[in-house]
Enzyme design. Structure first.
Site, mmCIF file in Angstrom:
data_model
loop_
_atom_site.group_PDB
_atom_site.id
_atom_site.type_symbol
_atom_site.label_atom_id
_atom_site.label_comp_id
_atom_site.label_asym_id
_atom_site.label_seq_id
_atom_site.Cartn_x
_atom_site.Cartn_y
_atom_site.Cartn_z
ATOM 1 N N CYS A 108 5.927 7.707 23.304
ATOM 2 C CA CYS A 108 6.905 6.720 23.765
ATOM 3 C C CYS A 108 6.921 5.462 22.903
ATOM 4 C CB CYS A 108 6.621 6.331 25.204
ATOM 5 S SG CYS A 108 6.691 7.725 26.328
ATOM 6 N N GLY B 32 0.828 -1.193 0.000
ATOM 7 C CA GLY B 32 0.000 0.000 0.000
ATOM 8 C C GLY B 32 0.869 1.251 0.000
#
Lengths: 395, 138
Positions: free
Chosen positions: A325, A71
């Site tokens: 994070c 994709g």
């Protein structure tokens, strides 16, 4: 230990029927589709049949499908190839602020090549307003790209309405339908787009195969130079087994689409209702109704996504997060940021994406293991402690 | 999952000394939720030694493991010894931290130092220059 895969937005599992369909082409039917002998003829006929099947999934013509390696490749091809082919007409491109990195970074590359790019904002649900697209377009606009659905928050965009606006201004319109095609009904005629990207691993097909649907007569600069494969627009020996896998996955997706949607939407509603009622201070991200059937994305306040993922993983549950994070760059998801979600809330991003492999029991298991995880992290969180103090005690 | 050492995983799964201290002798807070990690350290001081250390942390697995091990390293130490705990020592004690997490999550030593500063200030004592991440070798 129980293992529950709730990360179908990353990739769906491959269906056994798809594997079976592919096997002969990994073994005996190894011919190169460009060869002029029986082996080649068989391979060529095979991929042409597949082309028709994949085109049918999105209401296109067989000749309009260009197979790609992913994709991401289809998006790169569309953005760069269409812009380059149109550059005598103008230098301005419009994309939405929540596009996949393969569109976002392709647009950045175009900027380096001298094009000008405008990002259209989204609202709190992640919806693109067709009016905003119209406002951002100029006489110089040659290409607009807005994704069909966002895999991270599940929001489905009003592509047909945006297409009307774009066509009125005379630009080309591409949509990244990687998260949508094979999952919800996608019809290029009804949408009124010029180009559309899709990928097999999003609908239970193999990885490493995608396609760019390109409306007949639309000019594009070839993505890979080489031989005559894919009409000379994407050279390289065709990945016959993967193409056959995509064909089978497309066939099954089309055949079972409404029942899959029904099943996944019911599971999603169960998951959203249970998580929202079991865990206080949880925000559903994305549009509540106009969303992908399997997408349940949240922000869990006062705690951080990676630590949730690690504790979920210790219980056998696979999910994902858009927290800073969890990203390599340590930046919060651009999608959540564009939706106006404050960074400290975005840190608590948690995405569950359901698939055909999931059952009600999986959702029940999640709803059993998640609240203690959230509780444990909140007990550790100085933000939660502050919140509780401000509330004057009580949970 | 992120590639963490066994020691990081162990401290993350079983963090030591989580919580707050009632009437602490010193409190140190570092980071903010916007940048990702936030730590608050609470200390109790008896006879110039850390008789209790507790923490609360908002952040990733590494941030939680860092807080846990710093509390363990500091417990019972004299204030001078506790000051010698550096981010580099913490990382070493944890058998390494991922490169991209080193700076953002390794705030435990700084938070502990701030808590000691807070204690000294309350005592009306002179606060020695605080160690900062960039002054230390990594």
């Amino acid at each position: 230990m129980k293992r529950v895969y709730l990360d179908n937005a990353a990739t769906t599992p491959i269906l056994p029927e798809v594997v079976e369909a592919m096997l002969p082409y990994l073994r005996d039917a190894y011919g190169n589709p460009q060869s002029l002998h029986d082996w080649g003829d068989e391979a060529r006929e095979t991929i042409e049949k597949a082309r028709g099947r994949v085109a049918a999934l999105i209401g296109g013509q067989p000749g309009e499908i260009i197979f790609t390696g992913s994709g991401t490749e289809a998006n790169n091809f569309a953005i760069k190839g269409l812009a380059q082919a149109q550059q005598s007409k103008g230098k301005h491109i419009v994309i939405s602020a929540i596009e996949h990195f393969s569109v976002l970074h392709s647009a950045k590359t175009l900027e380096k090549w001298g094009f000008e790019v405008t990002q259209v904002p989204v609202d709190g649900y992640g919806l693109v307003d067709p009016e905003e697209v119209a406002k951002s377009m100029t006489e110089d606009t040659i290409l607009v790209s807005v994704m069909h659905a966002n895999g991270e928050v599940g929001t489905i965009e009003p592509i047909a309405e945006i297409a009307k606006v774009v066509k009125k201004m005379g630009a080309l319109f591409h949509t990244d339908a990687v998260a949508a095609a094979g999952t919800i009904p996608v019809d290029v005629e009804q949408l009124g787009v010029d180009a559309l990207s899709l990928a097999a691993n999003q609908f239970y097909g193999p990885k490493g195969i995608g396609a760019l649907w390109l409306k007949k007569g639309t000019r594009i600069i070839p993505f890979l130079d080489g031989g005559v494969q894919e009409g000379g627009r994407r050279a390289g020996t065709e990945n016959v087994p993967a193409i056959v896998g995509m064909e089978k996955a497309a066939e099954l997706a089309q055949q079972d689409m409404s029942s899959r949607i029904q099943r996944l939407s019911a599971l999603r509603e169960q998951l959203i209702a249970d998580v929202s009622s079991e865990i206080k201070h949880t925000i559903l991200t994305g549009h509540p109704a106009q969303r992908l059937p399997g997408n349940a994305s949240f922000c869990i306040e006062f705690i951080e996504g990676e630590s949730m993922l690690m504790l979920l993983s210790s219980k056998g549950v696979a999910a994902s997060s858009g927290s800073a994070c969890t990203s390599r760059a340590l930046k919060a998801s651009h999608v959540l940021t564009a939706m106006g979600i404050p960074p400290e809330i975005a840190q608590g991003s948690l995405l569950f994406s359901l698939g055909l492999n999931n059952s009600e029991e999986d959702v029940d298991y999640l709803v059993e293991v998640l609240p203690p995880i959230v509780d444990r992290l909140r007990q550790m969180s100085p933000l939660y402690a502050k919140f509780v103090k401000e509330q004057g005690g009580g949970k | 999952m992120p590639i963490y050492s066994e020691k990081v995983m162990e401290h993350f799964m079983n963090p030591r000394n989580v919580g707050e201290i009632d009437n602490p002798d010193g409190v140190g807070e570092v980071g903010n939720p916007v940048c990702g990690d936030m730590m608050t350290f609470y200390i109790k001081v008896d006879d110039n030694h850390l008789s209790d250390v507790k923490f609360k942390t908002f952040g990733c697995g590494a941030a939680i493991a860092v807080s846990s091990i710093v509390s363990e390293m500091a417990m019972g130490k004299s204030l001078e010894e506790a000051r010698k705990i550096t981010p580099a020592l913490v990382a070493e004690e944890l058998e390494g931290l991922p490169k991209n997490k080193y700076h953002c999550s390794n705030l435990g030593a700084q938070a502990l130092n701030k808590a000691i500063d807070d204690y000294l200030k309350k005592q009306g004592k002179e606060v020695k220059s605080r160690r900062r991440g960039k002054n230390e070798k990594e």
